[in-house]
Motif scaffolding. Structure first.
Motif, PDB file in Angstrom:
ATOM      1  N   LEU A  88       0.832  -1.206   0.000  1.00 29.86           N
ATOM      2  CA  LEU A  88       0.000   0.000   0.000  1.00 29.86           C
ATOM      3  C   LEU A  88       0.870   1.260   0.000  1.00 29.86           C
ATOM      4  CD1 LEU A  88      -2.729  -1.178   2.547  1.00 29.86           C
ATOM      5  CD2 LEU A  88      -3.076  -0.731   0.109  1.00 29.86           C
ATOM      6  N   GLU A  89       1.981   1.233   0.727  1.00 31.19           N
ATOM      7  CA  GLU A  89       2.896   2.388   0.727  1.00 31.19           C
ATOM      8  C   GLU A  89       3.427   2.653  -0.682  1.00 31.19           C
ATOM      9  OE1 GLU A  89       5.103   2.677   4.998  1.00 31.19           O
ATOM     10  OE2 GLU A  89       5.592   0.924   3.794  1.00 31.19           O
ATOM     11  N   LYS A  90       3.813   1.594  -1.370  1.00 30.90           N
ATOM     12  CA  LYS A  90       4.335   1.755  -2.730  1.00 30.90           C
ATOM     13  C   LYS A  90       3.243   2.236  -3.683  1.00 30.90           C
ATOM     14  CE  LYS A  90       8.635   0.544  -2.213  1.00 30.90           C
ATOM     15  NZ  LYS A  90       9.718   1.534  -2.474  1.00 30.90           N
ATOM     16  N   MET A  91       2.040   1.705  -3.503  1.00 31.24           N
ATOM     17  CA  MET A  91       0.940   2.117  -4.372  1.00 31.24           C
ATOM     18  C   MET A  91       0.595   3.589  -4.166  1.00 31.24           C
ATOM     19  SD  MET A  91      -1.471  -1.279  -4.254  1.00 31.24           S
ATOM     20  CE  MET A  91      -2.820  -0.429  -5.007  1.00 31.24           C
ATOM     21  N   ALA A  92       0.784   4.078  -2.948  1.00 34.73           N
ATOM     22  CA  ALA A  92       0.521   5.498  -2.679  1.00 34.73           C
ATOM     23  C   ALA A  92       1.408   6.395  -3.533  1.00 34.73           C
ATOM     24  CB  ALA A  92       0.740   5.797  -1.199  1.00 34.73           C
ATOM     25  N   GLU A  93       2.581   5.900  -3.895  1.00 35.83           N
ATOM     26  CA  GLU A  93       3.520   6.672  -4.716  1.00 35.83           C
ATOM     27  C   GLU A  93       3.225   6.541  -6.207  1.00 35.83           C
ATOM     28  OE1 GLU A  93       7.251   4.981  -3.658  1.00 35.83           O
ATOM     29  OE2 GLU A  93       7.152   5.604  -1.560  1.00 35.83           O
ATOM     30  N   LYS A 118       2.423   8.699   4.286  1.00 37.29           N
ATOM     31  CA  LYS A 118       2.461   8.734   2.810  1.00 37.29           C
ATOM     32  C   LYS A 118       1.322   9.584   2.243  1.00 37.29           C
ATOM     33  CE  LYS A 118       5.908   5.899   1.817  1.00 37.29           C
ATOM     34  NZ  LYS A 118       7.038   6.282   0.927  1.00 37.29           N
ATOM     35  N   GLY A 119       0.562  10.213   3.135  1.00 32.51           N
ATOM     36  CA  GLY A 119      -0.557  11.042   2.691  1.00 32.51           C
ATOM     37  C   GLY A 119      -1.832  10.283   2.422  1.00 32.51           C
ATOM     38  N   VAL A 120      -1.906   9.031   2.870  1.00 31.35           N
ATOM     39  CA  VAL A 120      -3.089   8.190   2.640  1.00 31.35           C
ATOM     40  C   VAL A 120      -4.039   8.304   3.836  1.00 31.35           C
ATOM     41  CG1 VAL A 120      -3.905   5.815   2.324  1.00 31.35           C
ATOM     42  CG2 VAL A 120      -1.762   6.559   1.266  1.00 31.35           C
ATOM     43  N   PRO A 121      -5.328   8.634   3.608  1.00 32.13           N
ATOM     44  CA  PRO A 121      -6.284   8.594   4.722  1.00 32.13           C
ATOM     45  C   PRO A 121      -6.355   7.174   5.291  1.00 32.13           C
ATOM     46  CG  PRO A 121      -7.246   9.646   2.783  1.00 32.13           C
ATOM     47  CD  PRO A 121      -5.962   9.015   2.335  1.00 32.13           C
ATOM     48  N   ALA A 122      -6.151   7.040   6.583  1.00 34.88           N
ATOM     49  CA  ALA A 122      -6.129   5.698   7.186  1.00 34.88           C
ATOM     50  C   ALA A 122      -6.791   5.740   8.552  1.00 34.88           C
ATOM     51  CB  ALA A 122      -4.694   5.192   7.317  1.00 34.88           C
ATOM     52  N   HIS A 123      -7.587   4.728   8.830  1.00 29.77           N
ATOM     53  CA  HIS A 123      -8.251   4.602  10.129  1.00 29.77           C
ATOM     54  C   HIS A 123      -7.886   3.243  10.723  1.00 29.77           C
ATOM     55  CE1 HIS A 123     -11.187   4.977  13.304  1.00 29.77           C
ATOM     56  NE2 HIS A 123     -11.693   3.795  12.972  1.00 29.77           N
ATOM     57  N   GLN A 124      -7.350   3.260  11.925  1.00 34.71           N
ATOM     58  CA  GLN A 124      -6.907   2.020  12.571  1.00 34.71           C
ATOM     59  C   GLN A 124      -8.004   1.449  13.462  1.00 34.71           C
ATOM     60  OE1 GLN A 124      -3.466   0.681  12.395  1.00 34.71           O
ATOM     61  NE2 GLN A 124      -4.574  -1.117  13.122  1.00 34.71           N
ATOM     62  N   ILE A 125      -8.275   0.180  13.299  1.00 32.20           N
ATOM     63  CA  ILE A 125      -9.161  -0.550  14.203  1.00 32.20           C
ATOM     64  C   ILE A 125      -8.304  -1.541  14.969  1.00 32.20           C
ATOM     65  CG2 ILE A 125     -11.100  -2.161  14.374  1.00 32.20           C
ATOM     66  CD1 ILE A 125     -12.113  -1.019  11.693  1.00 32.20           C
TER      67      ILE A 125
END
Length: 256
Positions: A88-93, A118-125
């Motif tokens: 997911l980190e790589k895909m963000a780029e 990486k600037g990706v909206p993320a919500h941790q559960i």
């Protein structure tokens, strides 16, 4: 209670509809209840069946919520350490589409923090003792996502090749990762998980020279379990392998 390992499972509201991929596993879950001597009493079976039914209803509601915002939902599943967050980190780029991530882990916000960096909206559960995300947890996570600004919403499920496969969380597609260091027997050992896959990613292929791993045998096993399933090899150090994953998602997104 999780029917597979006995961990806690939450559940409350419900709506109508059903999901093709998980209806088969739901039926198998019911059969499992009747064959498990530890769960095979009428009261326990009744309670767990009600939980599974409510989860399916809530999953349908989640899909309708995503559809209303024209967002493709993708459930990422694998054992711990297979490379979900790194992918997911790589895909963000690299990805041309905008995406957010609902993260599931037993403890810590570490993965969500990595993606936010990486600037990706993320919500941790944080699930505590629960070995998987369920539709109710994801429903709450969806309300933390800026869906009007997204094209894709990933659910990065708890690292586990057993329980997440049986719980529809309300996404449209399932991607299952399996890494070379895990050994070349995981697809055969965990068929329920790979039967759910729309795409199988064999990750960390840069380590193939160091492991006795027959990648063609693994592909054949995956297609024996689910004929026609798409399979891609991923080496995080080779951007073209990430690009192929992005292209697959883009194709699915535009075909909706």
């Amino acid at each position: 209670m999780c029917k597979d390992c006995g961990c806690s499972l939450t559940g409350h509201e419900h709506h109508e509809h059903h999901h093709e991929h998980h209806s088969h596993e739901h039926q198998k879950a019911h059969e499992h209840l009747h064959h498990n001597p530890q769960l095979n009493d009428a009261k326990t079976i009744s309670v767990i069946q009600k939980i599974l039914d409510k989860n399916d209803h809530e999953a349908a509601h989640n899909r309708a919520h995503l559809d209303a915002h024209n967002v493709l939902g993708i459930n990422l599943m694998s054992s711990p350490g297979s490379g979900k967050t790194t992918l997911l980190e790589k895909m963000a780029e690299m990805a041309p589409f905008k995406f957010g991530v609902i993260e599931g882990d037993l403890e810590t916000n570490r993965d969500a923090d990595r993606l936010r960096a990486k600037g990706v909206p993320a919500h941790q559960i944080t699930t505590g003792s629960a070995c998987h995300l369920d539709a109710f947890m994801v429903h709450k996570g969806l309300h933390e996502m800026p869906l009007d600004e997204l094209d894709v919403c990933f659910v990065e499920n708890v690292g586990n090749l057993v329980c997440p496969a049986s719980y529809d969380v309300g996404t449209h597609l399932n991607i299952v990762l399996v890494s070379v260091p895990e050994g070349s027997d995981k697809i055969e050992k965990y068929p329920v998980m790979f039967r759910q896959a729309d795409l199988v990613l064999i990750t960390k292929t840069d380590l193939l020279p160091y492991f006795d791993y027959d990648i063609e045998h693994e592909k054949a096993e995956a297609r024996k379990i689910k004929p026609g399933v798409d399979i891609l090899e991923v080496n995080i150090k080779e951007p073209e392998t990430i690009e192929r994953v992005i292209e697959w998602i883009e194709f699915k997104r535009k075909m909706r």
